[in-house]
Enzyme design. Sequence first.
Site, PDB file in Angstrom:
ATOM      1  N   ARG B  55       0.877  -1.144   0.095  1.00  0.00           N
ATOM      2  CA  ARG B  55      -0.061   0.078   0.180  1.00  0.00           C
ATOM      3  C   ARG B  55       0.905   1.290  -0.013  1.00  0.00           C
ATOM      4  O   ARG B  55       0.566   2.290  -0.872  1.00  0.00           O
ATOM      5  CB  ARG B  55      -0.861   0.092   1.227  1.00  0.00           C
ATOM      6  CG  ARG B  55      -2.175  -0.589   1.076  1.00  0.00           C
ATOM      7  CD  ARG B  55      -2.992  -0.757   2.279  1.00  0.00           C
ATOM      8  NE  ARG B  55      -2.228  -1.363   3.410  1.00  0.00           N
ATOM      9  CZ  ARG B  55      -2.339  -2.804   3.266  1.00  0.00           C
ATOM     10  NH1 ARG B  55      -3.230  -3.557   2.454  1.00  0.00           N
ATOM     11  NH2 ARG B  55      -1.750  -3.531   4.132  1.00  0.00           N
ATOM     12  N   THR B  56       1.723   1.449   0.828  1.00  0.00           N
ATOM     13  CA  THR B  56       2.722   2.527   0.956  1.00  0.00           C
ATOM     14  C   THR B  56       3.325   2.953  -0.340  1.00  0.00           C
ATOM     15  O   THR B  56       3.019   4.086  -0.738  1.00  0.00           O
ATOM     16  CB  THR B  56       3.456   2.576   2.096  1.00  0.00           C
ATOM     17  OG1 THR B  56       2.905   2.276   3.292  1.00  0.00           O
ATOM     18  CG2 THR B  56       4.225   3.930   2.369  1.00  0.00           C
ATOM     19  N   LYS B  84      25.994  -5.014  -1.777  1.00  0.00           N
ATOM     20  CA  LYS B  84      27.456  -5.125  -1.790  1.00  0.00           C
ATOM     21  C   LYS B  84      27.932  -4.473  -0.924  1.00  0.00           C
ATOM     22  O   LYS B  84      29.309  -4.355  -0.630  1.00  0.00           O
ATOM     23  CB  LYS B  84      27.729  -4.543  -3.243  1.00  0.00           C
ATOM     24  CG  LYS B  84      27.390  -5.035  -4.629  1.00  0.00           C
ATOM     25  CD  LYS B  84      28.187  -4.004  -5.858  1.00  0.00           C
ATOM     26  CE  LYS B  84      27.096  -4.438  -6.836  1.00  0.00           C
ATOM     27  NZ  LYS B  84      27.308  -3.235  -7.872  1.00  0.00           N
ATOM     28  N   ARG B 105      11.644   3.830   2.909  1.00  0.00           N
ATOM     29  CA  ARG B 105      11.146   2.892   3.870  1.00  0.00           C
ATOM     30  C   ARG B 105      12.405   2.044   4.020  1.00  0.00           C
ATOM     31  O   ARG B 105      13.281   1.389   2.996  1.00  0.00           O
ATOM     32  CB  ARG B 105      10.169   2.002   3.301  1.00  0.00           C
ATOM     33  CG  ARG B 105      10.030   0.760   4.444  1.00  0.00           C
ATOM     34  CD  ARG B 105       8.743   0.138   4.044  1.00  0.00           C
ATOM     35  NE  ARG B 105       7.644   0.925   4.525  1.00  0.00           N
ATOM     36  CZ  ARG B 105       6.364   0.357   4.968  1.00  0.00           C
ATOM     37  NH1 ARG B 105       6.183  -0.867   4.567  1.00  0.00           N
ATOM     38  NH2 ARG B 105       5.271   1.029   5.366  1.00  0.00           N
ATOM     39  N   HIS B 133       5.954   6.439  11.026  1.00  0.00           N
ATOM     40  CA  HIS B 133       5.234   6.176   9.641  1.00  0.00           C
ATOM     41  C   HIS B 133       4.338   7.328   9.511  1.00  0.00           C
ATOM     42  O   HIS B 133       3.073   7.296   9.547  1.00  0.00           O
ATOM     43  CB  HIS B 133       4.426   4.832   9.517  1.00  0.00           C
ATOM     44  CG  HIS B 133       4.088   4.459   8.117  1.00  0.00           C
ATOM     45  ND1 HIS B 133       4.458   5.185   7.063  1.00  0.00           N
ATOM     46  CD2 HIS B 133       3.514   3.297   7.765  1.00  0.00           C
ATOM     47  CE1 HIS B 133       3.878   4.587   6.033  1.00  0.00           C
ATOM     48  NE2 HIS B 133       3.243   3.535   6.468  1.00  0.00           N
TER      49      HIS B 133
END
Lengths: 153, 304
Positions: B55-56, B84, B105, B133
């Site tokens: 969703r985000t 890496k 995120r 959030h």
Amino acid sequence: MSEKLSVNAIHNGTVIDHIVAGQATKIIRLLALINNRNQMTIGLNLTSGSQQLKDLIKLEQCQLSEKDLQQIAVFAPGATVNTIQDYKVTNKLKLTLPEQVADIFICPNKNCISHSEKTTKLFYIKEQNRNVGLQCKYCQQIFLRDEMLLTIR
Amino acid sequence: MTNSLYQRDVVAINDLTKDEITKIIELAIELKDNGVPHSLQGKLVASCFFEPSTRTRLSFEAAAQRLGANIIGFSDVASTSGKKGESLSDTVKMMSAYADLMVIRHPQEGSARLAADVATIPVINAGDGANQHPTQTLLDLMTIQECQESLTDLRIAFVGDLKYGRTVHSLAQAMTHFGGRFYFVCPESLAMPNEICDLFKANNMSFSFHQSLDEVISKVDILYMTRLQKERFLANEAAAFSDKLRLTPDLLTKAQKNLRVMHPLPRVDEIDVAVDDTPHAYYFQQAANGVFVREALLHLILND
């Protein structure tokens, strides 16, 4: 028995006085004072005029750094740090709780980004209901100061 | 009036003032009602998702594209140089050179604050581990405003995992701007943290603790449900509480007409699917509002 008789004077070094009772052993651990071989005298639960009980640490041949003082201030705000030269007090400093401390403690939250990146380990000091907490700048979690003892430097 | 959000980072809900929150919500509702301008034409938004999200990520990308922006980025760490061993700081510095704004995120708490410190472009936190959030909180606030036509002096119940639920903590923090009466409904082992209770007290906000939905259902305007993760219950609580905190259509017969049920999703079984068909269910509209609130935020950050 008077307090003066129970703790000997020192020649050159530092005396940390007016430590809230119970905090001296934490400060010794915090600064790893046990590891240096200089003479150290500890007074626990001494009677004091200004507070009910206090602790005291006398460190022969020891000068504290700015970083050491910041650490002590978190655990013993209100303590006084006396510099002693030739049995005389040459400097006296009263410690107050700092607003923030940098690069002294490591965040106890193992999932905090501060562990995996090269960055200043910054904590904001939060005082509430006589509890002193440290809030990590990054993960924002607040930890009681005793929790920081497990993660020093 | 100058736009205080222009070129700003949004890492935590506390970064925003009450006026700024209100401005974002008002614009989000306006965009929902009247459609979206192409105000980000020629802008490039970096969508940096170091862990999976449905969703985000999709609502941020939809919001940016509807405003006319182009998107670059990645949706998991395997497709980055992080694999890496590149540091987050270095990845963020490079993104700063490529894009006009960065959405991040990351699974580690504090990552968005670090990114905002390092980046030379605005950074929006789309979730940093269990920490913050803020756009979820903004969409929750927009949804409350939309369905109750107000944010002030409402009666709101937070239900479920109030100890670990970051959406609940952030929304509770934001509600200190608007006041109200709050009901914390949860098992003792999943209680609201002391720092949130202290914050409420400091703001003279009333709250009470409850252990079943039945105790509060007839009193509230908003029922904010959260997912209960069984592994977080104490063994003896699991059986006792699963039913007491489960919302069913039967229970809703006691509710006031204006009660709306919200949930940050995904839900498991704390809301019976039959609730979806009642007029009280509002969680899908809530999720849909994510696009509008992110449009509003992107618009305000990239337009002075």
